[in-house]
Design a protein around this motif. Structure first.
Motif, PDB file in Angstrom:
ATOM      1  N   VAL A  15      47.712  18.559  66.961  1.00 18.84           N
ATOM      2  CA  VAL A  15      48.503  17.613  67.734  1.00 18.84           C
ATOM      3  C   VAL A  15      48.417  18.051  69.188  1.00 18.84           C
ATOM      4  CG1 VAL A  15      50.799  16.657  68.172  1.00 18.84           C
ATOM      5  CG2 VAL A  15      50.102  17.216  65.828  1.00 18.84           C
ATOM      6  N   THR A  16      48.033  17.126  70.065  1.00 17.19           N
ATOM      7  CA  THR A  16      47.948  17.404  71.488  1.00 17.19           C
ATOM      8  C   THR A  16      48.931  16.495  72.212  1.00 17.19           C
ATOM      9  OG1 THR A  16      45.605  17.907  71.249  1.00 17.19           O
ATOM     10  CG2 THR A  16      46.395  17.528  73.472  1.00 17.19           C
ATOM     11  N   GLU A  17      49.723  17.094  73.089  1.00 18.64           N
ATOM     12  CA  GLU A  17      50.739  16.342  73.814  1.00 18.64           C
ATOM     13  C   GLU A  17      50.363  16.261  75.286  1.00 18.64           C
ATOM     14  OE1 GLU A  17      55.525  16.512  74.733  1.00 18.64           O
ATOM     15  OE2 GLU A  17      54.601  18.056  73.500  1.00 18.64           O
ATOM     16  N   LYS A  18      50.351  15.048  75.818  1.00 19.76           N
ATOM     17  CA  LYS A  18      50.165  14.803  77.247  1.00 19.76           C
ATOM     18  C   LYS A  18      51.356  13.976  77.707  1.00 19.76           C
ATOM     19  CE  LYS A  18      45.151  14.585  76.850  1.00 19.76           C
ATOM     20  NZ  LYS A  18      43.982  13.722  76.951  1.00 19.76           N
ATOM     21  N   LEU A  22      50.666  11.230  72.631  1.00 20.88           N
ATOM     22  CA  LEU A  22      50.373  12.221  71.596  1.00 20.88           C
ATOM     23  C   LEU A  22      49.036  11.858  70.969  1.00 20.88           C
ATOM     24  CD1 LEU A  22      53.676  12.558  69.534  1.00 20.88           C
ATOM     25  CD2 LEU A  22      52.676  14.264  71.047  1.00 20.88           C
ATOM     26  N   THR A  23      48.222  12.866  70.709  1.00 21.23           N
ATOM     27  CA  THR A  23      46.973  12.664  69.988  1.00 21.23           C
ATOM     28  C   THR A  23      47.047  13.496  68.718  1.00 21.23           C
ATOM     29  OG1 THR A  23      45.751  12.373  72.049  1.00 21.23           O
ATOM     30  CG2 THR A  23      44.465  12.855  70.074  1.00 21.23           C
ATOM     31  N   LEU A  24      46.914  12.828  67.575  1.00 23.55           N
ATOM     32  CA  LEU A  24      46.939  13.504  66.287  1.00 23.55           C
ATOM     33  C   LEU A  24      45.533  13.441  65.706  1.00 23.55           C
ATOM     34  CD1 LEU A  24      49.767  11.758  66.642  1.00 23.55           C
ATOM     35  CD2 LEU A  24      50.269  12.955  64.537  1.00 23.55           C
ATOM     36  N   VAL A  25      45.016  14.594  65.300  1.00 28.43           N
ATOM     37  CA  VAL A  25      43.676  14.672  64.732  1.00 28.43           C
ATOM     38  C   VAL A  25      43.810  15.030  63.254  1.00 28.43           C
ATOM     39  CG1 VAL A  25      41.415  15.770  64.861  1.00 28.43           C
ATOM     40  CG2 VAL A  25      42.752  15.447  66.952  1.00 28.43           C
ATOM     41  N   PHE A  26      43.228  14.189  62.422  1.00 21.65           N
ATOM     42  CA  PHE A  26      43.272  14.372  60.975  1.00 21.65           C
ATOM     43  C   PHE A  26      41.892  14.776  60.464  1.00 21.65           C
ATOM     44  CE2 PHE A  26      46.654  11.477  62.044  1.00 21.65           C
ATOM     45  CZ  PHE A  26      47.697  11.862  61.238  1.00 21.65           C
ATOM     46  N   GLU A  27      41.861  15.269  59.223  1.00 19.79           N
ATOM     47  CA  GLU A  27      40.576  15.613  58.625  1.00 19.79           C
ATOM     48  C   GLU A  27      39.679  14.374  58.589  1.00 19.79           C
ATOM     49  OE1 GLU A  27      41.293  17.054  54.660  1.00 19.79           O
ATOM     50  OE2 GLU A  27      42.208  15.201  54.027  1.00 19.79           O
ATOM     51  N   ASP A  28      38.404  14.571  58.420  1.00 19.89           N
ATOM     52  CA  ASP A  28      37.396  13.509  58.426  1.00 19.89           C
ATOM     53  C   ASP A  28      37.239  12.872  59.805  1.00 19.89           C
ATOM     54  OD1 ASP A  28      36.969  13.968  55.731  1.00 19.89           O
ATOM     55  OD2 ASP A  28      38.254  12.313  55.092  1.00 19.89           O
ATOM     56  N   ASN A  29      37.621  13.621  60.861  1.00 23.47           N
ATOM     57  CA  ASN A  29      37.437  13.169  62.243  1.00 23.47           C
ATOM     58  C   ASN A  29      38.156  11.860  62.551  1.00 23.47           C
ATOM     59  OD1 ASN A  29      36.360  14.496  64.396  1.00 23.47           O
ATOM     60  ND2 ASN A  29      34.420  13.429  64.337  1.00 23.47           N
ATOM     61  N   ARG A  30      39.375  11.743  62.091  1.00 22.95           N
ATOM     62  CA  ARG A  30      40.187  10.553  62.354  1.00 22.95           C
ATOM     63  C   ARG A  30      41.257  10.902  63.375  1.00 22.95           C
ATOM     64  NH1 ARG A  30      38.725   6.819  58.690  1.00 22.95           N
ATOM     65  NH2 ARG A  30      37.680   7.585  56.841  1.00 22.95           N
ATOM     66  N   PHE A  31      41.437  10.012  64.340  1.00 23.94           N
ATOM     67  CA  PHE A  31      42.373  10.234  65.435  1.00 23.94           C
ATOM     68  C   PHE A  31      43.437   9.150  65.430  1.00 23.94           C
ATOM     69  CE2 PHE A  31      38.513  12.259  66.641  1.00 23.94           C
ATOM     70  CZ  PHE A  31      38.859  13.330  67.448  1.00 23.94           C
ATOM     71  N   LEU A  32      44.649   9.532  65.821  1.00 21.88           N
ATOM     72  CA  LEU A  32      45.727   8.579  66.035  1.00 21.88           C
ATOM     73  C   LEU A  32      46.312   8.884  67.407  1.00 21.88           C
ATOM     74  CD1 LEU A  32      47.582   6.306  65.021  1.00 21.88           C
ATOM     75  CD2 LEU A  32      49.066   8.067  64.070  1.00 21.88           C
ATOM     76  N   PHE A  33      46.254   7.896  68.286  1.00 18.52           N
ATOM     77  CA  PHE A  33      46.798   8.024  69.637  1.00 18.52           C
ATOM     78  C   PHE A  33      48.111   7.249  69.687  1.00 18.52           C
ATOM     79  CE2 PHE A  33      42.163   8.086  69.949  1.00 18.52           C
ATOM     80  CZ  PHE A  33      41.965   9.299  70.579  1.00 18.52           C
ATOM     81  N   VAL A  34      49.176   7.926  70.061  1.00 18.33           N
ATOM     82  CA  VAL A  34      50.495   7.303  70.186  1.00 18.33           C
ATOM     83  C   VAL A  34      50.928   7.472  71.632  1.00 18.33           C
ATOM     84  CG1 VAL A  34      52.878   7.287  69.374  1.00 18.33           C
ATOM     85  CG2 VAL A  34      51.034   7.935  67.800  1.00 18.33           C
ATOM     86  N   SER A  35      51.256   6.360  72.283  1.00 19.83           N
ATOM     87  CA  SER A  35      51.631   6.438  73.692  1.00 19.83           C
ATOM     88  C   SER A  35      52.847   5.567  73.979  1.00 19.83           C
ATOM     89  CB  SER A  35      50.461   6.016  74.584  1.00 19.83           C
ATOM     90  OG  SER A  35      50.062   4.700  74.290  1.00 19.83           O
ATOM     91  N   LEU A  36      53.461   5.855  75.100  1.00 18.56           N
ATOM     92  CA  LEU A  36      54.610   5.100  75.571  1.00 18.56           C
ATOM     93  C   LEU A  36      54.161   4.239  76.739  1.00 18.56           C
ATOM     94  CD1 LEU A  36      57.667   4.678  75.268  1.00 18.56           C
ATOM     95  CD2 LEU A  36      57.989   6.515  76.919  1.00 18.56           C
TER      96      LEU A  36
END
Length: 48
Positions: A15-18, A22-36
């Motif tokens: 999990v990377t916070e800016k 937030l950027t969440l990295v899951f197995e199998d190279n899947r990303f979830l970007f959550v922003s405000l």
């Protein structure tokens, strides 16, 4: 929500916070970007 089916039951690796994001990295190279944006949560998953 079908939008997130690709990450259901996938292991969360990092999990990377800016500022306002937030950027969440899951197995199998899947990303979830959550922003405000304008006071509302926005999300994008890659690959969808």
């Amino acid at each position: 929500m079908a939008k997130f089916d690709s990450i259901v039951e996938k292991k969360l690796l990092t999990v990377t916070e800016k500022e306002n994001e937030l950027t969440l990295v899951f197995e199998d190279n899947r990303f979830l970007f959550v922003s405000l944006k304008n006071g509302k949560l926005s999300s994008e998953s890659v690959p969808e």
